[in-house]
Design a protein around this motif. Structure first.
Motif, PDB file in Angstrom:
ATOM      1  N   SER A 117     -76.550  23.018  11.285  1.00 43.26           N
ATOM      2  CA  SER A 117     -76.650  21.549  11.298  1.00 43.26           C
ATOM      3  C   SER A 117     -77.290  21.029  12.584  1.00 43.26           C
ATOM      4  O   SER A 117     -77.832  19.919  12.605  1.00 43.26           O
ATOM      5  N   GLY A 149     -70.499  20.801   3.551  1.00 38.84           N
ATOM      6  CA  GLY A 149     -69.498  20.132   4.375  1.00 38.84           C
ATOM      7  C   GLY A 149     -68.099  20.276   3.803  1.00 38.84           C
ATOM      8  O   GLY A 149     -67.115  20.380   4.545  1.00 38.84           O
ATOM      9  N   ILE A 176     -72.452  16.027   5.944  1.00 41.24           N
ATOM     10  CA  ILE A 176     -71.475  17.057   6.303  1.00 41.24           C
ATOM     11  C   ILE A 176     -70.121  16.418   6.599  1.00 41.24           C
ATOM     12  O   ILE A 176     -69.070  16.939   6.209  1.00 41.24           O
TER      13      ILE A 176
END
Length: 442
Positions: free
Chosen positions: A268, A351, A293
């Motif tokens: 990320s 996520g 996420i």
């Protein structure tokens, strides 16, 4: 119960300080360099904080098992606040780096001790919901932090990014004052020799991820770890209790979380960069993608406590690692020409697995441990998560830098993470389904 509410808000505020500090520096750091000079030392503003806050995590866990969580958390918040005041008063890059180190020494205890207190105060079922709240704070801070940093720089002074911690730190300590710990804590010998060897070795290994020509740091760090293990085998009261590694639940859960953070958890960090350079997207829009996420994390962590009671640990680890791997496979296959909406959906699904596994992992580290080593067990897992993420992000950065362009680089990053995520699937089958106490209560 009313006192617990005050304590809960104290822990929320403590998490808020940590989250803001992690995000508010991003927009203010260029201005700080312009005013203080020392561009060649710029990276050390972040490196020294990361080193101090990572290496001290296990020590805080050990001390919390001996002296209690409340006093130690208040000390950590106080040290962090003192470091913030000093950072705000810094008049050179060197002094700022030193004071950031003091800040980091306090930060090392804030999040792990908060998690240990949550484990002491609340049931398994409620812990998942509470961790969802903490996760939301990090998500909100990732958006508010940079905006707040920009405001302070433009309207007031960069020094306020540190001074803002003063009232928050005081509020946190005041909320913790009513907390009365029910457990009895046994004072034992502290193996400072072991901590020194451990701390120096880990510092060298972490430095190797931030310094060029780092081979000697890696070699010395590995030698240090070997010496640490040999010395600890003869220690009557070792810094890392042997019971932590004889306990299959703790050992396999920690190993799983280490490898998990080496894999997709760090990707990320590069998604906004990919959108900015590969898709010519604005900084604001590329940053908003990370909300996916955060949203998924909330859905995954909130019911985690209920699901542990219903399904046990092993099944949740298996499901979480499978979701991560499948969503990661989709990222690898489609990242070259994926739409913004498609990327948002896949990252939301990923996520969910992040939220589920981090919540279950934290609860498992507490429930598999005996009461007298719960603090050490919780902080050790947090330490390993930090180490895994730091090394994982460094490897990913090297992969991207070696690639012909950002799109190819991201594909290689996802391939690297995908290979490691297959290992987490194997490890998930080796985690016990339930703790002994859990089994006896049924």
């Amino acid at each position: 119960m009313k006192k617990n509410k005050y304590v809960f808000w104290g822990l929320v505020i403590t998490t808020l300080i940590s989250a803001l500090d992690a995000n508010i520096m991003q927009t203010a750091s260029p201005t700080i360099v312009k005013q203080l000079g020392g561009m060649e030392l710029f990276a050390w503003i972040f490196v020294v904080y990361m080193l101090a806050s990572t290496v001290t995590v296990p020590l805080y866990g050990k001390l919390s098992d001996m002296y209690g969580r409340k006093k130690l958390l208040m000390f950590a918040v106080g040290l962090f606040t003192l470091g913030s005041i000093l950072c705000g008063m810094a008049n050179s890059m060197v002094t700022l780096i030193i004071f950031r180190g003091i800040q980091g020494l306090g930060a090392g205890g804030m999040i792990p001790l908060s998690m240990v207190i949550v484990g002491d105060l609340f049931t398994i079922e409620r812990r998942g919901k509470i961790q969802a709240v903490f996760s939301s704070i990090w998500a909100i801070s990732s958006i508010v932090g940079p905006i707040l940093g920009s405001f302070f720089v433009e309207a007031l002074s960069w020094r306020w990014i540190f001074f803002i911690n003063i009232p928050i730190g005081i509020a946190s300590v005041l909320c913790l004052l009513p907390y009365k710990e029910q457990m009895e804590f046994k004072k034992t010998h502290i193996d400072y020799k072991g901590f020194f060897l451990f701390g120096v070795s880990i510092t060298l290994l972490l430095l190797s991820t931030n310094i060029q020509n780092s081979i000697w740091y890696i070699i010395l760090g590995i030698i240090g770890i070997i010496v640490f293990v040999l010395v600890e085998r003869k220690e009557t009261h070792p810094f890392l209790p042997v019971s932590l590694f004889k306990n299959k639940g703790i050992l396999m859960t920690n190993l799983f979380m280490l490898v998990y953070c080496l894999s997709f958890f760090g990707t990320s960090n590069f998604i906004p960069l990919f959108l900015q350079e590969g898709n010519q997207m604005s900084i604001y829009k590329s940053g908003l993608i990370l909300l996916s996420i955060a949203v998924g994390w909330t859905f995954g962590s909130t019911p985690a406590g209920k699901w542990i009671l219903r399904f046990g640990y092993k099944l949740l680890f298996i499901i979480g690692s499978l979701i991560t791997t499948l969503s990661g496979l989709a990222l690898y296959l489609f990242i070259s020409d994926i739409s913004y909406f498609g990327l948002f959906i896949i990252l939301t699904i990923q996520g969910v697995s992040f939220g589920l596994l981090f919540a279950v992992g934290t609860i498992a580290s507490q429930e598999f441990a005996e009461p007298q080593i719960k603090g050490m067990s919780t902080s050790l897992q947090m330490f390993l998560k930090n180490i895994g993420t730091s090394i994982g992000v460094t490897v990913m950065g090297l992969i991207i830098n070696q690639a012909a362009n950002i799109v190819i680089g991201m594909k290689y990053v996802f391939l690297y993470a995908l290979c490691l995520s297959l290992i987490t699937i194997v490890l998930s089958f080796l985690i016990p389904a339930k703790t002994t106490a859990f089994s006896e209560s049924e």
